[in-house]
Every structure is written in structure tokens, then in C-alpha cells.
Design an enzyme around this catalytic site. Structure first.
Site, PDB file in Angstrom:
ATOM      1  N   LYS A 207      -9.690  -6.133  -5.185  1.00 63.72           N
ATOM      2  CA  LYS A 207      -9.312  -5.749  -6.551  1.00 63.72           C
ATOM      3  C   LYS A 207      -8.840  -6.970  -7.335  1.00 63.72           C
ATOM      4  O   LYS A 207      -8.310  -6.859  -8.436  1.00 63.72           O
ATOM      5  CB  LYS A 207      -8.213  -4.692  -6.512  1.00 63.72           C
ATOM      6  CG  LYS A 207      -8.654  -3.360  -5.887  1.00 63.72           C
ATOM      7  CD  LYS A 207      -7.604  -2.303  -6.091  1.00 63.72           C
ATOM      8  CE  LYS A 207      -7.622  -1.217  -5.043  1.00 63.72           C
ATOM      9  NZ  LYS A 207      -8.638  -0.207  -5.201  1.00 63.72           N
TER      10      LYS A 207
ATOM     11  N   CYS B 149      -8.195   9.592  -4.640  1.00 65.44           N
ATOM     12  CA  CYS B 149      -7.353   9.441  -3.440  1.00 65.44           C
ATOM     13  C   CYS B 149      -5.886   9.715  -3.755  1.00 65.44           C
ATOM     14  O   CYS B 149      -4.985   9.028  -3.235  1.00 65.44           O
ATOM     15  CB  CYS B 149      -7.495   8.052  -2.811  1.00 65.44           C
ATOM     16  SG  CYS B 149      -9.150   7.665  -2.325  1.00 65.44           S
TER      17      CYS B 149
ATOM     18  N   HIS C  13      -1.048   6.929  -3.959  1.00 66.00           N
ATOM     19  CA  HIS C  13      -2.383   6.961  -3.354  1.00 66.00           C
ATOM     20  C   HIS C  13      -2.215   7.527  -1.939  1.00 66.00           C
ATOM     21  O   HIS C  13      -1.152   7.352  -1.323  1.00 66.00           O
ATOM     22  CB  HIS C  13      -2.878   5.510  -3.312  1.00 66.00           C
ATOM     23  CG  HIS C  13      -4.302   5.306  -2.924  1.00 66.00           C
ATOM     24  ND1 HIS C  13      -4.713   5.330  -1.617  1.00 66.00           N
ATOM     25  CD2 HIS C  13      -5.400   5.033  -3.669  1.00 66.00           C
ATOM     26  CE1 HIS C  13      -6.018   5.073  -1.586  1.00 66.00           C
ATOM     27  NE2 HIS C  13      -6.463   4.903  -2.807  1.00 66.00           N
TER      28      HIS C  13
ATOM     29  N   GLN D 206      -2.853  -2.173  -7.793  1.00 65.33           N
ATOM     30  CA  GLN D 206      -3.375  -2.075  -9.166  1.00 65.33           C
ATOM     31  C   GLN D 206      -2.643  -2.982 -10.145  1.00 65.33           C
ATOM     32  O   GLN D 206      -2.910  -2.918 -11.345  1.00 65.33           O
ATOM     33  CB  GLN D 206      -3.298  -0.622  -9.662  1.00 65.33           C
ATOM     34  CG  GLN D 206      -4.087   0.360  -8.843  1.00 65.33           C
ATOM     35  CD  GLN D 206      -5.597   0.108  -8.887  1.00 65.33           C
ATOM     36  OE1 GLN D 206      -6.094  -0.704  -9.671  1.00 65.33           O
ATOM     37  NE2 GLN D 206      -6.339   0.781  -8.027  1.00 65.33           N
TER      38      GLN D 206
ATOM     39  N   ASP E 153       3.505  -1.188  -3.545  1.00 62.92           N
ATOM     40  CA  ASP E 153       2.040  -1.171  -3.482  1.00 62.92           C
ATOM     41  C   ASP E 153       1.542  -1.802  -4.789  1.00 62.92           C
ATOM     42  O   ASP E 153       1.573  -1.161  -5.847  1.00 62.92           O
ATOM     43  CB  ASP E 153       1.560   0.282  -3.336  1.00 62.92           C
ATOM     44  CG  ASP E 153       0.048   0.396  -3.459  1.00 62.92           C
ATOM     45  OD1 ASP E 153      -0.621  -0.637  -3.659  1.00 62.92           O
ATOM     46  OD2 ASP E 153      -0.459   1.529  -3.372  1.00 62.92           O
TER      47      ASP E 153
HETATM   48  N1  ALA Z   1      -7.821   2.849  -4.453  1.00 64.10           N
HETATM   49  C1  ALA Z   1      -9.017   2.572  -5.157  1.00 64.10           C
HETATM   50  C2  ALA Z   1      -9.158   3.418  -6.401  1.00 64.10           C
HETATM   51  O1  ALA Z   1      -8.228   3.943  -6.910  1.00 64.10           O
HETATM   52  C3  ALA Z   1     -10.211   2.600  -4.299  1.00 64.10           C
HETATM   53  O2  ALA Z   1     -10.268   3.557  -6.863  1.00 64.10           O
END
Ligand code: ALA
Length: 405
Positions: free
Chosen positions: A222, A364, A119, A199, A196
């Protein structure tokens, strides 16, 4: 997993564009259960006072609730409370490390290793640090199936590698990276490791002690919590090497006209009034997950949704899916795809007219899009409250879109 978990999320009571909301953008942010919303409202209606400075009953209660939330986060990821710094989000966590540890420890000629699937928040802070320090930013390549070319790891890590910073689960491809192998290889070369977990943290158990990473970041929003609260884990052994990030109130032990001293970790890194209610609500989100979500059932549920999605999309000739489809069918919760003859933004707008919320664009991660040879993709991302009926409806709308191309 709790039966009818969806009923806990008031947002699903509304219609969007005349249709039941189908929310498939959980990688961008998850929805919030009533229990988390209640934690916010309760704090503001009964306990609102500043923390660690207010000598009154409510101030002491608020401080206790904020520190309880820190302890819940620590337990949730296998850390000690002193190792948990509250930030705004994952982005701030990574910037904090770059501006503190990175600023002190990265020197001329050092190397920082990341992956091609990061990202922007795990690329740009290192680009800027490398520029300031005349260090070199290197990338673990992504193969055509969307997985990392891990065979290159041993040659990419050198005696100059000071840091390896890697995404656990890609926000675009949904791929699960072999982070344990990467952490072990980095440590053999005495390099630090940042994970990171933005997710992954809502989808699988995380144990920082077992992983043995040095830093880990994630965002509360998230993980069923509000926006404005994130977490940075910093391993205790490193605490003495981390200088303050922002300075001012809250993080100082004492201040004189010509000097100041700092509080211990983690307070040293939390200058100013923090996001008190949001941190408390993050604690409530973790309570909610512990009570209502079983990790192995969640994985089975998300794998079933992902498999139905992939099987459905593979019948539509104009759709090309990205990433390692077979891996995603087993452990995935994110699937991205392109539609021949239609820009991803137009696909998302079409889906939106049926009440379906997805993300479209470069997510992103523009360098990854470049590697994949695409400008943009459509992304579906699931969480516990999504259903197979929603996937069926989504595929019907996609089939209709294909016919109209
Ligand atoms: N990083 C977040 C996404 O992938 C906002 O949507």
C-alpha cells in the site's frame, strides 16, 4: 509533489476494457513506479543470493541491501533499525504480536480494547487470543457519522486493559482516528498500544517515537512497494519480552540436539529466508516517496480529489455516502458509498466496463458493515497519481448509471 508523477507508473499506459485506466482502489493496493520495478529487476539480475548466510560477494551485497532497506524503513517512521521486523503484511504483524507478546502477557480476565471499525485482521487474532486466554474483547463504538465515540474511552479502559489496538485511518470510512488521545489514555492505564497504519503510512508522516505507540504495522504494497513485504515496529523496551514467533533457520544463534538460543532483535522474529527482493524494493519505494512526494502537497491534492468526488456524488440522488464527509473533504483519501437499487458489486462491475477500478463489498470489516446497517458498499480510494479529470469522468459514469437504474 513531482509534476507528471503519473508518468513514473507504467500501468497507466494500458487501456482496460477499451478505456484509459482509472485506478481508484489504492486502499487495496497502490500501483508501482518504474523505480520500484527496477529495484526488483536489478536485484534479481545482478545480486540475487541469500542473506546472512552466504559467504560470497553477492551474498554480502544482498545482506547489506536488505539491512539498508530496514534502515530506510526505520528512518521513514522515526524508529531504530532494531525495532523494524520485516513481515509479509499488516495481518502477519498483528498475528505475530498476538502469538508472541499476547500469548505470554494476556491472562484470564484481562481485557483487549479495539474499535468497531477494525479490519478483520485487527479483530480475529484478538477474538482467538481472548478465547484461548478467557480474556474479554471490548470495542470503542462508532457513532452514526462514522467517527469513534471517544467519550466512551475512559470508561472502556480499566485496570484489566492490557492492550488497545486501533486503526489509524479506517479502510472503509476513511476517518482519521484520534490515535494520540487513545495512546495517552492507554498508557495511563499501563496498557500496550498497537497502531494499524496500513491506510495512513503512504499518506502522512509517521513518527513512532513521537506517537509513543508500542507496536505499529503496515504493508509495503500500500506504499508503492511489492506485495509480500510488511513492517512491524516493536518498541525497544519490549524486545526482551517478545519470544520467537516462528522458529528455524535465520533466527537462531546456536542449536544443539536438545536446545537452541535466539539471535537479537529483529532477527529473532525473522525465521527462514525472508522476502529479500521485496524488502529492497520497499526501500526503493521509500526513496521514491522522499524524492517525489511532499506530504503537505499530497494532502492538498487528495483533499481536492476527495472534495470533487463528494460534491459530484452528492448530486446523484441514488447515492448515500458513509463517514464524516466534512472531515474527509479536508484530510480524506477514501470515500465509501451505497447506491439505492443496485448492489455494490454490480456498481463496481458497471464502473469496470468503463476502465474504472474500485473496491466493492464489506472491505474485510463485516462488524462495521453491521453497525452501519449495510451489506456492502462501493469504495473509492486515491493516491498521488490520481487526477481531477479522472474524478470528473467517474462522476459522469455514475450519473449515467443513475439514469439507467
Ligand atoms: N485491506 C485492504 C483493503 O481495505 C486489502 O482493501
Amino acid at each position: 509533489m513531482k509534476k507528471n508523477i503519473r508518468n513514473d507508473f507504467p500501468i497507466f499506459k494500458q487501456k482496460i476494457n477499451g478505456h484509459d485506466l482509472i485506478y481508484f482502489d489504492n486502499a487495496a493496493t497502490t500501483q508501482k513506479p518504474q523505480q520500484v520495478l527496477d529495484a526488483l529487476i536489478n536485484f534479481y539480475t545482478t545480486t540475487n543470493a541469500n542473506i546472512a548466510r552466504t559467504i560470497c560477494t553477492m551474498g554480502e551485497q544482498a545482506t547489506q541491501m536488505y539491512e539498508d532497506a530496514r534502515a530506510k524503513v526505520a528512518k521513514f517512521i522515526g524508529a531504530d533499525p532494531t525495532e523494524i521486523v520485516f513481515t509479509r503484511n499488516s495481518t502477519e504483524g498483528i498475528n505475530l504480536i498476538a502469538s508472541t507478546w499476547g500469548e505470554c502477557d494476556i491472562e484470564d480476565g484481562d481485557e483487549i480494547l479495539i474499535t468497531q471499525m477494525e479490519h478483520h485482521s485487527n479483530i480475529v487474532p484478538w477474538q482467538m487470543l481472548a478465547y484461548r486466554k478467557n480474556a474479554k474483547l471490548k470495542f470503542i463504538p462508532v457513532l452514526s457519522d462514522g467517527t469513534l465515540d471517544i467519550s466512551k474511552l475512559s470508561s472502556l479502559i480499566t485496570s484489566r486493559t492490557k492492550l488497545v489496538s486501533v486503526v489509524h485511518v479506517s479502510n472503509v470510512l476513511g476517518v482519521h482516528n484520534p490515535i494520540q488521545e487513545i495512546i495517552n489514555a492507554a498508557h495511563e492505564a499501563n496498557a500496550m498500544v498497537i497502531i494499524d497504519a496500513a491506510q495512513s503510512v503512504a499518506h502522512q508522516p509517521i513518527d513512532v517515537a513521537k506517537m509513543d505507540c508500542d507496536f505499529l504495522v503496515f504493508s509495503g504494497h500500500k506504499l508503492l512497494a511489492p506485495t509480500g513485504i510488511g513492517v512491524l515496529y516493536i518498541k525497544k523496551d519490549l524486545h526482551d519480552y517478545i519470544p520467537p514467533y516462528q522458529v528455524g533457520g535465520g533466527m537462531v544463534e546456536s542449536v544443539d540436539f536438545d536446545q537452541a538460543s535466539w539471535r537479537d532483535m529483529p532477527h529473532k522474529l525473522e525465521a527462514g529466508t525472508p522476502a529479500i527482493a521485496q524488502a529492497i524494493a520497499l526501500g526503493a519505494a521509500i526513496d521514491y516517496i522522499k524524492l517525489n512526494i511532499d506530504w503537505s502537497q499530497l494532502r492538498t491534492h487528495e483533499a481536492a480529489l476527495t472534495t470533487a468526488l463528494i460534491d459530484g456524488l452528492s448530486t446523484i440522488a441514488s447515492v448515500t455516502m458513509l463517514g464524516p464527509i466534512e472531515q474527509l473533504k479536508k484530510v480524506g483519501h477514501i470515500v465509501s458509498f451505497t447506491v439505492e437499487g443496485m448492489h455494490a458489486h454490480d456498481v463496481a462491475a458497471y464502473l469496470d466496463s468503463y476502465g474504472i477500478c474500485v473496491r466493492a463489498g464489506h472491505h474485510c470489516a463485516q462488524p462495521l458493515a453491521k453497525i452501519l446497517g449495510i451489506e456492502a458498499s462501493v469504495r473509492v480510494s486515491f493516491y498521488a497519481y490520481n487526477t481531477l479529470d479522472e474524478v470528473t469522468q467517474f462522476i459522469k459514469v455514475m450519473q449515467q448509471l443513475h439514469k439507467e437504474l
